[in-house]
Design an enzyme around this catalytic site. Structure first.
Site, mmCIF file in Angstrom:
data_model
loop_
_atom_site.group_PDB
_atom_site.id
_atom_site.type_symbol
_atom_site.label_atom_id
_atom_site.label_comp_id
_atom_site.label_asym_id
_atom_site.label_seq_id
_atom_site.Cartn_x
_atom_site.Cartn_y
_atom_site.Cartn_z
ATOM 1 N N ASN A 6 96.445 85.272 46.385
ATOM 2 C CA ASN A 6 95.668 84.094 46.797
ATOM 3 C C ASN A 6 95.906 83.895 48.287
ATOM 4 O OD1 ASN A 6 94.610 81.563 47.260
ATOM 5 N ND2 ASN A 6 96.135 80.454 46.032
ATOM 6 N N TRP A 7 94.906 84.214 49.073
ATOM 7 C CA TRP A 7 95.079 84.155 50.527
ATOM 8 C C TRP A 7 94.986 82.734 51.085
ATOM 9 C CZ3 TRP A 7 91.919 88.881 52.840
ATOM 10 C CH2 TRP A 7 92.644 90.053 52.593
ATOM 11 N N LYS A 8 94.561 81.800 50.240
ATOM 12 C CA LYS A 8 94.387 80.398 50.700
ATOM 13 C C LYS A 8 93.528 80.387 51.974
ATOM 14 C CE LYS A 8 98.683 79.555 48.389
ATOM 15 N NZ LYS A 8 99.975 78.923 48.294
ATOM 16 N N HIS A 89 94.199 75.188 41.114
ATOM 17 C CA HIS A 89 95.406 75.466 41.910
ATOM 18 C C HIS A 89 96.028 74.142 42.365
ATOM 19 C CE1 HIS A 89 97.896 76.683 45.290
ATOM 20 N NE2 HIS A 89 97.992 77.847 44.677
ATOM 21 N N GLU A 159 102.365 77.911 37.664
ATOM 22 C CA GLU A 159 102.868 77.808 39.027
ATOM 23 C C GLU A 159 103.566 76.464 39.209
ATOM 24 O OE1 GLU A 159 100.629 80.543 41.900
ATOM 25 O OE2 GLU A 159 99.442 78.746 41.725
ATOM 26 N N GLY A 165 105.253 78.258 47.866
ATOM 27 C CA GLY A 165 105.484 78.275 49.313
ATOM 28 C C GLY A 165 106.854 77.752 49.732
ATOM 29 N N SER A 204 106.252 81.551 45.182
ATOM 30 C CA SER A 204 107.211 82.294 46.013
ATOM 31 C C SER A 204 107.557 83.678 45.463
ATOM 32 C CB SER A 204 108.489 81.466 46.226
ATOM 33 O OG SER A 204 108.187 80.292 46.961
ATOM 34 N N GLY A 225 100.957 84.055 46.839
ATOM 35 C CA GLY A 225 100.353 83.463 48.034
ATOM 36 C C GLY A 225 100.824 84.193 49.275
ATOM 37 N N GLY A 226 101.856 83.638 49.935
ATOM 38 C CA GLY A 226 102.358 84.160 51.208
ATOM 39 C C GLY A 226 102.538 85.673 51.267
HETATM 40 P P1 PGA Z 1 103.327 81.372 47.274
HETATM 41 O O1 PGA Z 1 101.940 80.782 46.701
HETATM 42 O O2 PGA Z 1 103.469 82.754 46.709
HETATM 43 O O3 PGA Z 1 103.154 81.381 48.765
HETATM 44 O O4 PGA Z 1 104.392 80.453 46.817
HETATM 45 C C1 PGA Z 1 101.579 80.983 45.367
HETATM 46 C C2 PGA Z 1 100.277 80.297 45.061
HETATM 47 O O5 PGA Z 1 100.033 79.212 45.593
HETATM 48 O O6 PGA Z 1 99.466 80.790 44.264
#
Ligand code: PGA
Length: 244
Positions: A6-8, A89, A159, A165, A204, A225-226
């Site tokens: 998920n690149w946000k 999300h 999640e 994050g 994370s 995400g990250g």
């Molecule tokens: P993260 O994000 O891996 O940066 O914690 C996960 C997500 O929001 O799907």
């Protein structure tokens, strides 16, 4: 296993193309399913640059097909590019006050247009501390899936909001317990056929903690995400072989 990124609200079109020019080669041998969800303007470039085995998805959708809905994007508009839609999300629920009712309408619209849906659920830190995790998850699942007919195209991502994050991840025993609970709730809603529903973990996830997360038997994939923004780190996750 499904390895989803998920690149946000990150990356330009150029950065998207650069990512795939490296990433495609790095994951050419994996047997996992890979999904990348860029933000809307980068979706066409991602679809064009990603190798054929990589699925492309969106991070949100609106539930109407067309009309006077300024700023929204419809399922019809995404059909040519996307196989998956992430819905519910925690960014949407908490930063944009998205309700389960709206998520519910979006799930119905997505399934109608044949998308796979990744429904995200998770508790906040204070909800976990006050022992409300199951109550919150049960509510999020039943409200979001209200009057939805069972479909193999529904996936759930657990999640925990406090893990997103933050560099913190849930303990394997907690992930196991929550994933089992989610499965039991899905069976209650849809019957035994829901036992096959894929449940992903997110929050994370990175190459360094992957082994621990995948040591949990009922983790069918991850939502990242990250660590999905960098082709090398995401390829390490995408290439992971669970039973090796
Ligand atoms: P993260 O994000 O891996 O940066 O914690 C996960 C997500 O929001 O799907």
């Amino acid at each position: 296993m499904l390895i989803a990124g998920n690149w946000k609200m990150n990356k330009t079109v150029k950065e998207t193309k650069d990512f795939f020019s490296k990433f495609n080669k790095l994951v050419s041998k994996t047997k996992n399913q890979i999904l990348i969800c860029p933000s809307f303007p980068c979706i066409p470039a991602a679809k064009k640059s990603a190798s054929a085995k990589i699925f492309i998805g969106a991070q949100n959708i609106f539930f109407e097909e067309k009309g006077e809905f300024t700023g929204e994007v419809s399922p019809l508009q995404l059909k040519d590019f996307c196989d998956f839609i992430i819905l519910g999300h925690s960014d949407r629920r908490h930063k944009f006050s998205e309700s389960s009712d709206s998520i519910n309408k979006k799930i119905k619209a997505s399934l109608k247009h044949n998308f796979n849906v990744i429904l995200c659920v998770g508790e906040t830190f204070s909800e976990r501390e006050s022992d409300q995790t199951k109550e919150i998850l049960s509510e999020q699942l039943s409200d979001s899936l209200k009057e939805v007919s069972f479909s193999e195209k529904i996936l759930v991502a657990y999640e925990p909001v406090w893990a997103i994050g933050s560099g913190k991840t849930a303990k394997p025993k907690d992930v196991f317990e929550v994933h089992s609970f989610i499965k039991s709730q899905l069976i209650e809603l849809f019957g035994e056929k829901a036992a096959q529903t894929k449940i992903l973990y997110g929050g994370s996830v990175k190459p360094e903690n992957l082994k621990e997360i995948f040591s949990v038997e009922n983790v069918d994939g991850v939502l990242v995400g990250g660590a999905s923004l960098n082709p090398v780190s995401f390829s390490k996750i995408a290439n992971y072989e669970k039973n090796k």
